[in-house]
Design a protein around this motif. Sequence first.
Motif, PDB file in Angstrom:
ATOM      1  N   ILE A  78      86.585  93.283 -59.986  1.00 26.96           N
ATOM      2  CA  ILE A  78      87.563  93.823 -60.927  1.00 26.96           C
ATOM      3  C   ILE A  78      87.288  95.311 -61.147  1.00 26.96           C
ATOM      4  CG2 ILE A  78      88.254  93.843 -63.364  1.00 26.96           C
ATOM      5  CD1 ILE A  78      88.102  90.825 -63.330  1.00 26.96           C
ATOM      6  N   GLY A  79      86.028  95.656 -61.370  1.00 32.88           N
ATOM      7  CA  GLY A  79      85.667  97.058 -61.569  1.00 32.88           C
ATOM      8  C   GLY A  79      85.932  97.915 -60.350  1.00 32.88           C
ATOM      9  N   ALA A  80      85.791  97.322 -59.151  1.00 34.87           N
ATOM     10  CA  ALA A  80      86.032  98.073 -57.921  1.00 34.87           C
ATOM     11  C   ALA A  80      87.509  98.116 -57.556  1.00 34.87           C
ATOM     12  CB  ALA A  80      85.229  97.457 -56.777  1.00 34.87           C
ATOM     13  N   GLY A  81      88.345  97.346 -58.267  1.00 35.45           N
ATOM     14  CA  GLY A  81      89.777  97.408 -58.048  1.00 35.45           C
ATOM     15  C   GLY A  81      90.327  96.466 -56.988  1.00 35.45           C
ATOM     16  N   TYR A  82      89.595  95.426 -56.619  1.00 37.09           N
ATOM     17  CA  TYR A  82      90.112  94.458 -55.650  1.00 37.09           C
ATOM     18  C   TYR A  82      91.207  93.622 -56.304  1.00 37.09           C
ATOM     19  CZ  TYR A  82      86.297  95.533 -52.471  1.00 37.09           C
ATOM     20  OH  TYR A  82      85.440  96.162 -51.627  1.00 37.09           O
ATOM     21  N   VAL A 123      93.119  86.992 -59.737  1.00 34.65           N
ATOM     22  CA  VAL A 123      93.570  85.683 -59.274  1.00 34.65           C
ATOM     23  C   VAL A 123      92.383  84.713 -59.219  1.00 34.65           C
ATOM     24  CG1 VAL A 123      94.645  84.452 -57.350  1.00 34.65           C
ATOM     25  CG2 VAL A 123      95.459  86.725 -57.981  1.00 34.65           C
ATOM     26  N   THR A 124      91.241  85.213 -58.805  1.00 38.21           N
ATOM     27  CA  THR A 124      90.029  84.389 -58.742  1.00 38.21           C
ATOM     28  C   THR A 124      89.619  83.931 -60.137  1.00 38.21           C
ATOM     29  OG1 THR A 124      89.299  85.590 -56.789  1.00 38.21           O
ATOM     30  CG2 THR A 124      87.626  84.353 -57.985  1.00 38.21           C
ATOM     31  N   ILE A 125      89.661  84.823 -61.100  1.00 34.97           N
ATOM     32  CA  ILE A 125      89.312  84.448 -62.477  1.00 34.97           C
ATOM     33  C   ILE A 125      90.309  83.411 -63.003  1.00 34.97           C
ATOM     34  CG2 ILE A 125      89.220  85.291 -64.852  1.00 34.97           C
ATOM     35  CD1 ILE A 125      87.807  87.726 -63.849  1.00 34.97           C
ATOM     36  N   ALA A 126      91.582  83.608 -62.727  1.00 36.02           N
ATOM     37  CA  ALA A 126      92.594  82.635 -63.170  1.00 36.02           C
ATOM     38  C   ALA A 126      92.340  81.270 -62.529  1.00 36.02           C
ATOM     39  CB  ALA A 126      93.996  83.136 -62.829  1.00 36.02           C
ATOM     40  N   GLY A 127      91.983  81.250 -61.260  1.00 41.33           N
ATOM     41  CA  GLY A 127      91.666  79.985 -60.588  1.00 41.33           C
ATOM     42  C   GLY A 127      90.452  79.309 -61.187  1.00 41.33           C
ATOM     43  N   ALA A 132      74.033  68.338 -57.630  1.00 44.44           N
ATOM     44  CA  ALA A 132      73.847  69.608 -56.928  1.00 44.44           C
ATOM     45  C   ALA A 132      74.724  69.688 -55.683  1.00 44.44           C
ATOM     46  CB  ALA A 132      72.380  69.776 -56.543  1.00 44.44           C
ATOM     47  N   ALA A 133      74.835  68.589 -54.944  1.00 40.12           N
ATOM     48  CA  ALA A 133      75.637  68.602 -53.723  1.00 40.12           C
ATOM     49  C   ALA A 133      77.122  68.759 -54.027  1.00 40.12           C
ATOM     50  CB  ALA A 133      75.394  67.313 -52.930  1.00 40.12           C
ATOM     51  N   ILE A 134      77.623  67.998 -54.981  1.00 38.68           N
ATOM     52  CA  ILE A 134      79.047  68.075 -55.322  1.00 38.68           C
ATOM     53  C   ILE A 134      79.373  69.456 -55.903  1.00 38.68           C
ATOM     54  CG2 ILE A 134      80.843  67.165 -56.846  1.00 38.68           C
ATOM     55  CD1 ILE A 134      79.468  64.401 -56.488  1.00 38.68           C
ATOM     56  N   GLY A 135      78.546  69.920 -56.811  1.00 34.18           N
ATOM     57  CA  GLY A 135      78.774  71.248 -57.394  1.00 34.18           C
ATOM     58  C   GLY A 135      78.701  72.349 -56.349  1.00 34.18           C
ATOM     59  N   GLY A 136      77.748  72.249 -55.433  1.00 36.24           N
ATOM     60  CA  GLY A 136      77.631  73.248 -54.371  1.00 36.24           C
ATOM     61  C   GLY A 136      78.820  73.249 -53.437  1.00 36.24           C
ATOM     62  N   LEU A 137      79.318  72.061 -53.110  1.00 36.57           N
ATOM     63  CA  LEU A 137      80.501  71.974 -52.248  1.00 36.57           C
ATOM     64  C   LEU A 137      81.742  72.557 -52.928  1.00 36.57           C
ATOM     65  CD1 LEU A 137      80.003  68.459 -50.632  1.00 36.57           C
ATOM     66  CD2 LEU A 137      79.932  70.673 -49.480  1.00 36.57           C
ATOM     67  N   ILE A 138      81.916  72.252 -54.201  1.00 37.23           N
ATOM     68  CA  ILE A 138      83.067  72.791 -54.929  1.00 37.23           C
ATOM     69  C   ILE A 138      82.955  74.312 -55.051  1.00 37.23           C
ATOM     70  CG2 ILE A 138      84.226  72.849 -57.176  1.00 37.23           C
ATOM     71  CD1 ILE A 138      83.483  69.856 -57.437  1.00 37.23           C
ATOM     72  N   LEU A 139      81.774  74.799 -55.402  1.00 41.80           N
ATOM     73  CA  LEU A 139      81.568  76.236 -55.535  1.00 41.80           C
ATOM     74  C   LEU A 139      81.768  76.933 -54.194  1.00 41.80           C
ATOM     75  CD1 LEU A 139      80.690  78.697 -57.242  1.00 41.80           C
ATOM     76  CD2 LEU A 139      78.355  78.179 -56.542  1.00 41.80           C
ATOM     77  N   GLY A 140      81.195  76.377 -53.137  1.00 38.71           N
ATOM     78  CA  GLY A 140      81.336  76.972 -51.811  1.00 38.71           C
ATOM     79  C   GLY A 140      82.775  77.006 -51.338  1.00 38.71           C
ATOM     80  N   ALA A 141      83.513  75.923 -51.589  1.00 40.03           N
ATOM     81  CA  ALA A 141      84.929  75.894 -51.199  1.00 40.03           C
ATOM     82  C   ALA A 141      85.716  76.961 -51.957  1.00 40.03           C
ATOM     83  CB  ALA A 141      85.517  74.510 -51.457  1.00 40.03           C
ATOM     84  N   GLY A 142      85.443  77.089 -53.241  1.00 45.60           N
ATOM     85  CA  GLY A 142      86.123  78.108 -54.029  1.00 45.60           C
ATOM     86  C   GLY A 142      85.776  79.517 -53.576  1.00 45.60           C
ATOM     87  N   MET A 143      84.510  79.740 -53.243  1.00 44.50           N
ATOM     88  CA  MET A 143      84.103  81.062 -52.755  1.00 44.50           C
ATOM     89  C   MET A 143      84.762  81.388 -51.425  1.00 44.50           C
ATOM     90  SD  MET A 143      80.049  81.189 -53.702  1.00 44.50           S
ATOM     91  CE  MET A 143      79.766  82.668 -52.741  1.00 44.50           C
ATOM     92  N   CYS A 144      84.869  80.389 -50.563  1.00 44.74           N
ATOM     93  CA  CYS A 144      85.476  80.595 -49.248  1.00 44.74           C
ATOM     94  C   CYS A 144      86.969  80.899 -49.377  1.00 44.74           C
ATOM     95  CB  CYS A 144      85.233  79.355 -48.398  1.00 44.74           C
ATOM     96  SG  CYS A 144      85.489  79.645 -46.653  1.00 44.74           S
TER      97      CYS A 144
END
Length: 166
Positions: free
Chosen positions: A123-127, A132-136, A98-110
Amino acid sequence: NGPLVAAPMRKPRYLILRICSVIVAGLLMGFGMCKAGVTDPGVITGQFRLEDWTMMKAFLSAALTSNAVIAALHASPHKGNVQTPGCTSAYGSGLASAAIGGLILGAGMCVCAACPGTVYSQIGAGYAVAPVTIAGGLCGVLMYAYLLHDRLDKLRLVWQLKRPFL
């Protein structure tokens, strides 16, 4: 436990109904996230800077609502396909996972100013950042699948862990 038996095929109209219900639920979820303002990358990065609590309030409200609905379904005689509580993952359900997954997810979100739930609404709102986020995310999945999965399994075998690593 005996041979595996294929589940009986359901009628096509039930499949169409399930597909339509998933589409409607996704549209409602996306609409709700857009109206709550959590698809805005500035709101997401503001949450990580502890300046804008819009995202936290929206997701805690969603968690409370879904918990109430699941509790009501468990109390109902018509449970349907309600899952039993519990946490499992490919590598156990420990604190390290949980800690490793949370850190990876949080870093990616940031870095991306998006989360797995908001990226489709973005995507629907046109950002412009959403594709690029989906590709990452896809690159991360491929990297794990082709580079890390076997190595973690080898570590588990070397350490002779009875349960999967982490």
